[in-house]
Motif scaffolding. Structure first.
Motif, mmCIF file in Angstrom:
data_model
loop_
_atom_site.group_PDB
_atom_site.id
_atom_site.type_symbol
_atom_site.label_atom_id
_atom_site.label_comp_id
_atom_site.label_asym_id
_atom_site.label_seq_id
_atom_site.Cartn_x
_atom_site.Cartn_y
_atom_site.Cartn_z
ATOM 1 N N THR A 117 1.161 -1.445 0.071
ATOM 2 C CA THR A 117 0.053 -0.417 0.202
ATOM 3 C C THR A 117 1.237 1.689 0.148
ATOM 4 O O THR A 117 0.618 2.574 -0.983
ATOM 5 C CB THR A 117 -1.132 -0.145 1.029
ATOM 6 O OG1 THR A 117 -1.501 -1.526 1.462
ATOM 7 C CG2 THR A 117 -1.485 1.538 1.254
ATOM 8 N N VAL A 157 -6.766 2.036 4.957
ATOM 9 C CA VAL A 157 -6.473 1.035 4.188
ATOM 10 C C VAL A 157 -7.792 1.885 2.893
ATOM 11 O O VAL A 157 -6.311 1.502 1.297
ATOM 12 C CB VAL A 157 -7.681 -0.126 4.565
ATOM 13 C CG1 VAL A 157 -7.387 -1.203 5.193
ATOM 14 C CG2 VAL A 157 -9.088 0.236 4.558
ATOM 15 N N ALA A 158 -7.577 2.946 2.978
ATOM 16 C CA ALA A 158 -8.504 3.807 1.976
ATOM 17 C C ALA A 158 -6.681 4.900 1.438
ATOM 18 O O ALA A 158 -7.376 5.517 -0.139
ATOM 19 C CB ALA A 158 -9.262 4.614 2.411
ATOM 20 N N ARG A 185 -7.186 -4.001 0.489
ATOM 21 C CA ARG A 185 -8.718 -2.765 0.368
ATOM 22 C C ARG A 185 -9.372 -3.266 0.521
ATOM 23 O O ARG A 185 -10.318 -3.298 1.453
ATOM 24 C CB ARG A 185 -8.192 -1.205 -0.776
ATOM 25 C CG ARG A 185 -8.897 -0.245 0.191
ATOM 26 C CD ARG A 185 -8.764 0.536 -1.319
ATOM 27 N NE ARG A 185 -7.377 1.003 -0.729
ATOM 28 C CZ ARG A 185 -6.335 1.946 -1.882
ATOM 29 N NH1 ARG A 185 -6.993 1.993 -2.550
ATOM 30 N NH2 ARG A 185 -5.127 1.906 -1.493
ATOM 31 N N TRP A 186 -9.986 -4.028 -0.636
ATOM 32 C CA TRP A 186 -12.062 -4.596 -0.221
ATOM 33 C C TRP A 186 -12.273 -5.254 0.833
ATOM 34 O O TRP A 186 -12.763 -4.464 1.800
ATOM 35 C CB TRP A 186 -12.082 -4.586 -1.538
ATOM 36 C CG TRP A 186 -11.747 -3.248 -2.697
ATOM 37 C CD1 TRP A 186 -11.358 -3.259 -3.683
ATOM 38 C CD2 TRP A 186 -13.086 -1.785 -2.724
ATOM 39 N NE1 TRP A 186 -11.487 -2.030 -4.630
ATOM 40 C CE2 TRP A 186 -12.241 -1.436 -3.923
ATOM 41 C CE3 TRP A 186 -14.145 -1.965 -1.857
ATOM 42 C CZ2 TRP A 186 -12.764 -0.694 -4.213
ATOM 43 C CZ3 TRP A 186 -14.425 -0.869 -2.022
ATOM 44 C CH2 TRP A 186 -14.432 -0.131 -3.441
#
Length: 417
Positions: free
Chosen positions: A254, A308-309, A379-380
């Motif tokens: 990330t 996480v976004a 993420r999702w």
């Protein structure tokens, strides 16, 4: 907010100084170990799934062992049980360090050692926690419980701050060796504690250890406050805590960074947890603690979504600090409620369930998240878990009055319910 003098008063007792000094040392080593082992697993495999498996093997033994360990802690000498389990953790860490240093460590062998360490930790947790009522006067017990969690989160800051540079300069094994030395120190200082007999042993042994374990599970499940709050905490930990257990893939995938940034993020969790923990501890009262336990999960969900976004590391560090703060508010609150509401003869078994929740549920969450992360990205699946956790918070708020009424009243007498 009450003065922080309540914390300093709890820490003024000789037993408390020894106990929390040893705890700070051991838990600093623990966080160094966790950072080093997770990074080592990531270097060996490059797989988020295997990093999750490592976390699972360390924490998951609590599913089987914690209820049994709680029953043992209620009938055995808790001081001796603490010493033996801490010595086992230190020896386990020393063997891992030697194998890594000599190039003999494989991912399979590491899994075995992490299971062994997890079993030892599952016995150490209820034994140590059950000693606390014997370390300070009853009036200082809530502050001592808060100090225990604060100590863990101070270590959560110091450990990664030490481990990151050590790993970057000298490699993984010296950080793991520090954990072994830390637990050997904690073991050596435990006999210095002066604990009255009533606090060292919950009750005389009965014929069936398994029967006592079942009694503890039944007691917690039937309690109108303990059952719901522990169940709430378990689901929240399963959904949200996995992110913190598999940080290396987040750091590299990330944010595109390395081991030192992993240490920065973990330290940010600790700083946030420490500040929020001080605020909770300084309240100086039990009223409203159940509400904090529920709302803390809501705040943790929102902070996790932010973490996480984003791909911006600075914002990720801020979110990590907020995650640490929210998790600390929730964790300290639940632990205070469990200590206060439990029947003294059942305290070890109730606290072992809390240990199970804090170890096994994040482990399962990490395993699931790591597996889904290999298929769909990290993420999702995390955002779906956030949405589910907000539904759990809504459930908790809808039953808040009933749960708080059962947990925030006067402490129970010395008898089983």
């Amino acid at each position: 907010m009450a003065s922080l003098s309540t914390l300093s008063r709890a820490l003024s007792h000789r037993n408390a100084k020894i106990f929390f000094g040893a705890s700070l040392t051991a838990w600093t080593g623990l966080w160094m170990h966790r950072i080093a082992v997770s990074w080592f697993a990531w270097e060996l495999t490059g797989s988020a799934f295997w990093v999750g498996v490592i976390a699972f093997c360390d924490l998951a033994p609590a599913v089987i062992v914690s209820p049994l360990a709680g029953a043992v802690a209620d009938r055995a000498d808790r001081l001796q049980m603490t010493m033996i389990s801490q010595a086992a953790i230190g020896l386990n860490g020393a063997l891992i360090a030697v194998l890594v240093a000599t190039g003999q460590m494989t991912i399979g062998v590491l899994l075995v050692f992490e299971v062994i360490g997890g079993i030892a930790a599952s016995f150490a947790q209820p034994a140590r926690q059950s000693l606390m009522p014997g370390l300070v006067p009853p009036a200082d017990l809530p502050a001592a419980v808060a100090l225990n969690s604060l100590t863990f989160n101070v270590a959560r800051f110091i450990g990664p701050a030490l481990a990151g540079p050590i790993i970057a300069v000298a490699g993984v094994w010296p950080a793991i060796a520090c954990n072994a030395l830390a637990y050997f120190f904690a073991t050596a200082t435990t006999p210095m504690l002066v604990v009255e007999a009533a606090a060292r042993r919950g009750h005389a042994a009965t014929a069936s250890l398994f029967g006592e374990m079942v009694d503890g599970l039944r007691y917690a499940a039937r309690h109108p406050g303990l059952g719901p709050i522990l169940g709430f905490a378990a689901v929240a930990a399963l959904l949200l805590r996995g992110v913190q257990e598999i940080l290396p893939p987040f750091v590299e995938r990330t944010f595109g960074r390395g081991a030192e940034s992993l240490a920065v993020l973990t330290a940010a969790f600790g700083v946030g947890a420490l500040i929020a923990g001080l605020a909770v501890a300084a309240r100086g009262r039990l009223d409203g603690t159940t509400r904090l336990a529920v709302l803390g999960v809501g705040a943790l969900a929102l902070a996790t979504a932010g973490f996480v976004a984003t791909g911006w590391f600075v914002f990720g560090v801020v979110c990590a600090a907020l995650m640490g703060a929210a998790g600390s508010v929730h964790g300290i609150s639940v632990q205070m409620l469990a200590q206060s509401a439990s029947d003294p003869a059942m305290r070890g078994r109730v606290l072992s369930l809390w240990g199970l929740i804090t170890r096994a549920c994040p482990a399962m969450g990490a395993l699931i998240l790591g597996g889904l992360g290999e298929l769909f990205g990290l993420r999702w699946p995390t955002l779906v878990a956030v949405l589910l956790s907000l539904l759990v918070v809504a459930w908790g708020l809808s039953r808040l009055g009933r749960i708080a009424g059962a947990l925030e009243g006067p402490p129970p007498d010395h008898h089983n319910r």
